[in-house]
Design a protein around this motif. Structure first.
Motif, PDB file in Angstrom:
ATOM      1  N   THR A 147       0.857  -1.160   0.000  1.00 46.63           N
ATOM      2  CA  THR A 147       0.000   0.000   0.000  1.00 46.63           C
ATOM      3  C   THR A 147       0.895   1.212   0.000  1.00 46.63           C
ATOM      4  OG1 THR A 147      -1.645  -1.164   1.274  1.00 46.63           O
ATOM      5  CG2 THR A 147      -1.822   1.225   1.205  1.00 46.63           C
ATOM      6  N   CYS A 182       3.814  10.277   1.964  1.00 47.51           N
ATOM      7  CA  CYS A 182       4.561  10.286   3.211  1.00 47.51           C
ATOM      8  C   CYS A 182       5.425  11.519   3.251  1.00 47.51           C
ATOM      9  CB  CYS A 182       5.441   9.041   3.324  1.00 47.51           C
ATOM     10  SG  CYS A 182       6.504   9.023   4.774  1.00 47.51           S
ATOM     11  N   LYS A 195      -1.380  -0.783   9.039  1.00 48.53           N
ATOM     12  CA  LYS A 195      -2.462  -0.131   8.298  1.00 48.53           C
ATOM     13  C   LYS A 195      -2.678   1.311   8.776  1.00 48.53           C
ATOM     14  CE  LYS A 195      -7.345  -0.716   7.037  1.00 48.53           C
ATOM     15  NZ  LYS A 195      -7.918   0.486   7.680  1.00 48.53           N
ATOM     16  N   VAL A 206      -0.059   3.627   7.419  1.00 52.10           N
ATOM     17  CA  VAL A 206      -0.297   3.902   6.005  1.00 52.10           C
ATOM     18  C   VAL A 206      -1.401   4.945   5.858  1.00 52.10           C
ATOM     19  CG1 VAL A 206      -1.257   2.921   3.891  1.00 52.10           C
ATOM     20  CG2 VAL A 206       0.523   1.709   5.125  1.00 52.10           C
ATOM     21  N   ASP A 220       5.354   5.315   3.278  1.00 48.15           N
ATOM     22  CA  ASP A 220       4.985   5.354   1.859  1.00 48.15           C
ATOM     23  C   ASP A 220       4.479   4.013   1.359  1.00 48.15           C
ATOM     24  OD1 ASP A 220       5.942   8.088   1.136  1.00 48.15           O
ATOM     25  OD2 ASP A 220       7.846   7.237   1.815  1.00 48.15           O
ATOM     26  N   ALA A 226       3.417  -0.115   2.462  1.00 50.99           N
ATOM     27  CA  ALA A 226       3.202  -1.202   3.422  1.00 50.99           C
ATOM     28  C   ALA A 226       3.254  -2.512   2.656  1.00 50.99           C
ATOM     29  CB  ALA A 226       1.850  -1.054   4.113  1.00 50.99           C
TER      30      ALA A 226
END
Length: 546
Positions: A24, A28, A247, A250, A256, A258
């Motif tokens: 994911t 970021c 999660k 993210v 940035d 996962a």
């Protein structure tokens, strides 16, 4: 291993977390520019490292790091499952049992040490000498010795001629080349020793290392291989203890990327998010359950042993499994039904289980299952003790095996006693033969059908296949050996198909699902498709952030 296709022992780090290779990518914040032009990337993962030394690890979390920092003689380029020379310039059989590799000239480790044929010979001699119980030395089953006649020439002397998978093995966990000036010859190097010495020659060097907390990578300018230079100069990898925290970070934009793993529910929710795009790619992971031929109902060491009845039990179970329901309801489409032993996409893959069992279209058939048991004289319901695990094979295993229990109990043919055990104990019990029917998973060492056949079903006289279920068929053994040395691609594909047909008729395992690779990306991060290829290797160097 002792012959052309001896058991490739596997540390079952397969399917860590939820078994979804899910990426994911989210925005970021983070400063600093990269010399490549890409902003630094932060990646999150729940896959843990065991040790960095390639001779002492055989698991996904460690190999994920090794793929970034160590060089390989052969590697899988982006977009292909077929190996090509990496730091090698070429490789050819100079005799039926001698595979000769020529290195590219002027190779260097990140610390400035020369990388020569002496390092290559040292690497493979060391793997075989240490033979760590948790390492990949069993993959080198066909390697007799290694010669280094000059600085750029390596000769691998093989036990059996015309090995068709040896190049693939050079790209596997047994393949990372180490610096002989840093690594001891007869024991493992510590993570700290390796990092401090910058003993790397892959796409990245490690600049900071906090075990299973944070690893900082910097692009290695000395890398000269098939993958090319890294698109991102600085990559930081953060390790998480739970999927929920991964999660959450993210979603907050604290990372940035996962990677391994997010739950199927998380992936399904992200599919509905208009700000991201979900990508699916071919996956090499498989999920399946195993019958212990000694202790399953009517097994060879039970009080009422009967081979015909034991086979009927396995056949009826195969008739009742609904793979499509598991894929859709439990894994939300992040897995696909698997109808044979070689996953779809690899040479020789078939759908033989769809043809032999169930309704002939991939669905269950309770009537067919009932007939199989009745014809063998089996009184129903048959009691099955079915063991599974959640802390290794993913939290969704609970839902998966609850669904399998319901499927097997349909029509009153089986009574399933479902039990879960913590993985450390699970692994010991499985190997000790405690379980009669049990869950396993697999992530390939290399992208070839052989890696889904030899480790599972080849049983030489001195060892047993890694699943340890006491299945043994000399005819299958002979075919596995033959396919490994057959150079004609069409003929080899037919042999692989024949092996699957023979195994499917006996059902030592019941394949269930083939895992997709899943990536979810937002604007600003590119290279996602390049990471989701049939090599099954996730490389940080393919990603970049504008």
């Amino acid at each position: 291993m002792t012959s052309a296709s001896t058991i490739r022992k596997r540390t079952l780090a397969v399917l860590g977390g939820t078994a979804i290779a899910a990426l994911t990518l989210a925005g970021c914040s983070g400063g600093g520019g990269a010399t490549t032009g890409s902003k630094p990337l932060t990646i999150g993962t729940t896959d843990k490292v065991t040790v960095l030394d390639p001779a002492g690890s055989y698991d996904n979390g460690s190999f994920a790091v090794q793929n970034q920092v160590f060089p390989f003689l052969y590697n899988t380029p982006y977009g292909s499952p077929d190996v090509q020379p990496d730091i090698a310039a070429s490789g050819d059989f100079t005799s039926p049992t001698a595979f000769t590799v020529k290195l590219k000239p002027g190779l260097k480790f990140a610390n400035g040490h020369d990388l020569t044929s002496s390092d290559v010979k040292f690497t493979f001699d060391r793997d075989l000498k240490i033979a760590d119980a948790n390492g990949p030395s069993s993959l080198l089953y066909n390697l007799a010795s290694v010669d280094a006649p000059d600085k750029t020439t390596v000769v691998f002397n093989l036990k059996t001629a015309n090995d068709q998978v040896f190049k693939q093995i050079l790209s596997s966990p047994a393949g990372p080349i180490v610096d002989e000036e840093v690594f001891p010859a007869d024991k493992l190097a510590t993570d700290q020793e390796i990092v401090k010495a910058h003993a790397f020659a892959g796409q990245y060097d490690i600049t900071s290392y906090d075990f299973n907390n944070l690893i900082a990578y910097k692009a290695n300018p000395n890398y000269d291989g098939v993958l090319g230079k890294a698109k991102t100069d600085i990559v930081n990898v953060k390790y998480y203890a739970s999927q929920s925290n991964l999660k959450l970070d993210v979603q907050k934009g604290n990372i940035d990327v996962a990677f391994r793993s997010l739950s199927p529910t998380d992936v399904a929710n992200l599919e509905k998010d208009s700000k991201v795009t979900v990508y699916h790619g071919p996956g090499g992971e498989i999920r399946y359950f195993v019958f212990n031929f000694q202790t399953q109902p009517f097994g060879t060491k039970t009080a009422d042993a009967d081979p015909a009845k034991a086979l009927a039990v396995r056949q009826a179970a195969a008739d009742l499994v609904d793979r499509d329901a598991l894929a859709k309801n439990v894994y939300k489409g992040t897995y696909s039904p698997l109808y044979s032993y070689v996953p779809d996409g690899l040479t020789g893959a078939t759908t033989v289980l769809k043809d032999l069992y169930g309704n002939g279209k991939g669905g269950p058939d309770a009537g067919k299952a009932k007939k199989a048991l009745a014809d063998a004289g089996v009184t129903t319901p048959v009691k099955i003790d079915l063991q599974y695990n959640t802390d290794h094979y993913g939290e969704s295993s609970s839902d998966e095996y609850a669904a399998i229990k319901s499927q097997l109990e349909a029509g009153g043919l089986f009574t399933v006693n479902l039990q879960s055990t913590e993985y450390v104990q699970y692994s010991k019990d499985r190997k000790a033969g405690v379980y009669s029917v049990f869950q396993l998973g697999w992530f390939p060492d290399y992208s070839d059908a052989d890696n889904y056949l030899t480790p599972f079903f080849y049983n030489p006289t001195d060892k047993e296949a890694f699943i340890i279920n006491h299945y043994d068929d000399p005819a299958v053994d002979a075919l596995i050996l033959k396919q490994g040395v057959t150079s004609d691609k069409a003929e080899r594909a037919k042999l692989i198909e024949e092996i699957q047909a023979k195994v499917a008729a006996q059902l030592p395992t019941v394949p269930l699902l083939q895992g997709d690779q899943v990536a979810v990306a937002v604007k600003g991060v590119s290279g996602v498709k390049d990471t989701l290829d049939a090599s099954f290797k996730f490389r940080y160097a393919a990603l970049s952030k504008g």
